[in-house]
Scaffold this motif. Structure first.
Motif, short mmCIF file in Angstrom:
data_model
loop_
_atom_site.label_atom_id
_atom_site.label_comp_id
_atom_site.label_asym_id
_atom_site.label_seq_id
_atom_site.Cartn_x
_atom_site.Cartn_y
_atom_site.Cartn_z
N ILE A 32 0.85 -1.20 0.00
CA ILE A 32 0.00 0.00 0.00
C ILE A 32 0.88 1.25 0.00
N ILE A 33 1.93 1.24 0.82
CA ILE A 33 2.82 2.40 0.87
C ILE A 33 3.47 2.62 -0.50
N LEU A 34 3.97 1.52 -1.08
CA LEU A 34 4.64 1.65 -2.38
C LEU A 34 3.68 2.14 -3.44
N SER A 35 2.46 1.58 -3.48
CA SER A 35 1.57 1.95 -4.57
C SER A 35 1.06 3.37 -4.40
N SER A 36 0.91 3.84 -3.14
CA SER A 36 0.43 5.22 -2.99
C SER A 36 1.55 6.21 -3.31
N GLY A 37 2.80 5.74 -3.25
CA GLY A 37 3.90 6.62 -3.59
C GLY A 37 4.19 6.66 -5.07
N GLU A 38 3.51 5.80 -5.80
CA GLU A 38 3.75 5.74 -7.24
C GLU A 38 2.90 6.75 -7.97
N CYS A 39 3.46 7.89 -8.27
CA CYS A 39 2.73 8.83 -9.13
C CYS A 39 3.71 9.30 -10.18
N ASP A 40 3.55 8.76 -11.37
CA ASP A 40 4.49 9.07 -12.44
C ASP A 40 4.09 10.37 -13.12
N THR A 41 4.80 11.43 -12.80
CA THR A 41 4.51 12.72 -13.44
C THR A 41 5.53 13.01 -14.54
N VAL A 42 6.36 11.99 -14.85
CA VAL A 42 7.36 12.18 -15.90
C VAL A 42 6.81 11.73 -17.25
N ALA A 43 6.26 10.52 -17.26
CA ALA A 43 5.72 9.98 -18.51
C ALA A 43 4.30 10.51 -18.74
N VAL A 44 4.18 11.82 -18.79
CA VAL A 44 2.87 12.44 -18.95
C VAL A 44 2.77 13.04 -20.35
N ASN A 45 1.70 12.72 -21.05
CA ASN A 45 1.46 13.39 -22.34
C ASN A 45 -0.03 13.59 -22.53
N TYR A 46 -0.39 14.26 -23.62
CA TYR A 46 -1.81 14.56 -23.82
C TYR A 46 -2.60 13.29 -24.13
N THR A 47 -2.10 12.51 -25.10
CA THR A 47 -2.89 11.38 -25.60
C THR A 47 -3.13 10.29 -24.56
N GLN A 48 -2.07 9.97 -23.78
CA GLN A 48 -2.20 8.84 -22.87
C GLN A 48 -2.50 9.22 -21.43
N THR A 49 -2.33 10.47 -21.08
CA THR A 49 -2.56 10.87 -19.70
C THR A 49 -3.72 11.85 -19.58
N VAL A 50 -3.55 13.00 -20.23
CA VAL A 50 -4.48 14.10 -20.01
C VAL A 50 -5.85 13.81 -20.64
N GLN A 51 -5.84 13.39 -21.90
CA GLN A 51 -7.12 13.16 -22.57
C GLN A 51 -7.96 12.08 -21.86
N PRO A 52 -7.38 10.91 -21.52
CA PRO A 52 -8.19 9.91 -20.81
C PRO A 52 -8.71 10.42 -19.46
N LEU A 53 -7.89 11.21 -18.78
CA LEU A 53 -8.30 11.76 -17.48
C LEU A 53 -9.49 12.72 -17.65
N LEU A 54 -9.37 13.63 -18.61
CA LEU A 54 -10.46 14.57 -18.86
C LEU A 54 -11.70 13.82 -19.34
N ASP A 55 -11.50 12.82 -20.22
CA ASP A 55 -12.63 12.04 -20.72
C ASP A 55 -13.39 11.40 -19.56
N ALA A 56 -12.64 10.85 -18.61
CA ALA A 56 -13.27 10.13 -17.50
C ALA A 56 -13.92 11.06 -16.49
N GLN A 57 -13.32 12.22 -16.26
CA GLN A 57 -13.75 13.05 -15.12
C GLN A 57 -14.47 14.33 -15.51
N CYS A 58 -14.32 14.77 -16.73
CA CYS A 58 -14.75 16.14 -17.05
C CYS A 58 -15.63 16.24 -18.29
N VAL A 59 -15.34 15.41 -19.29
CA VAL A 59 -15.95 15.64 -20.61
C VAL A 59 -17.46 15.45 -20.62
N SER A 60 -18.00 14.62 -19.73
CA SER A 60 -19.46 14.43 -19.71
C SER A 60 -20.17 15.76 -19.55
N CYS A 61 -19.58 16.70 -18.86
CA CYS A 61 -20.19 18.03 -18.65
C CYS A 61 -19.56 19.10 -19.53
#
Ligand code: HEC
Length: 126
Positions: A32-61
């Motif tokens: 649990i400690i290891l997995s909560s510490g895992e936040c990869d902010t390096v391999a971030v891009n629009y197609t694989q990170t931002v767009q899916p996140l917005l699609d899931a959390q924001c785009v419905s509205c």
């Protein structure tokens, strides 16, 4: 009556069993400690990170036909616009002067950190 040696052996086995139970507990805690510490902010891009996140959390509205607050987040161009005018981060970080998004909730710290990394990189189309 059981032979004393058998008693000693069963006791030893019991101790081993309880030790292994502890071992598994610890392993779960560690996981649990290891997995909560895992936040990869390096391999971030629009197609694989931002767009899916917005699609899931924001785009419905925030899409054509249902653009709450006249805000669209359903394309790269619209997401970039709100990244650049500061309203994307202002709203997800619940900063004063912005409506908190998503309404009634919050993105995870990791998702916020990922969006922030993308915005800091100049909100590239990648
Ligand atoms: C359940 C519907 C809903 C969801 C989901 C939602 N929004 Fe909104 N959003 C709204 C409404 C309604 C408004 C306009 C009214 C207001 O500002 O509160 C708005 C306004 C905004 C604004 C303008 C805020 C400002 O103060 O300038 C931004 C930016 C925004 N949303 C981004 C997001 C982001 C990013 C997400 C996902 C993390 C999201 N929204 C999820 C309904 C939603």
């Amino acid at each position: 009556m059981a032979h004393p040696m058998i008693k000693a052996t069963s006791f030893f086995i019991l101790v081993l069993l309880s030790l292994s139970a502890c071992y598994y507990d610890n392993k779960e805690d560690l996981y649990i400690i290891l997995s909560s510490g895992e936040c990869d902010t390096v391999a971030v891009n629009y197609t694989q990170t931002v767009q899916p996140l917005l699609d899931a959390q924001c785009v419905s509205c925030h899409q054509a036909g249902n653009s709450s607050g006249n805000v669209l987040l359903d394309s790269y161009a619209s997401a970039k616009q709100y990244a650049e005018n500061g309203r994307l981060m202002g709203s997800v970080k619940h900063e004063s002067g912005y409506s908190s998004m998503p309404p009634g909730g919050s993105l995870s710290d990791c998702d916020i950190a990922k969006l922030e990394a993308w915005v800091a990189a100049g909100s590239p189309e990648n």
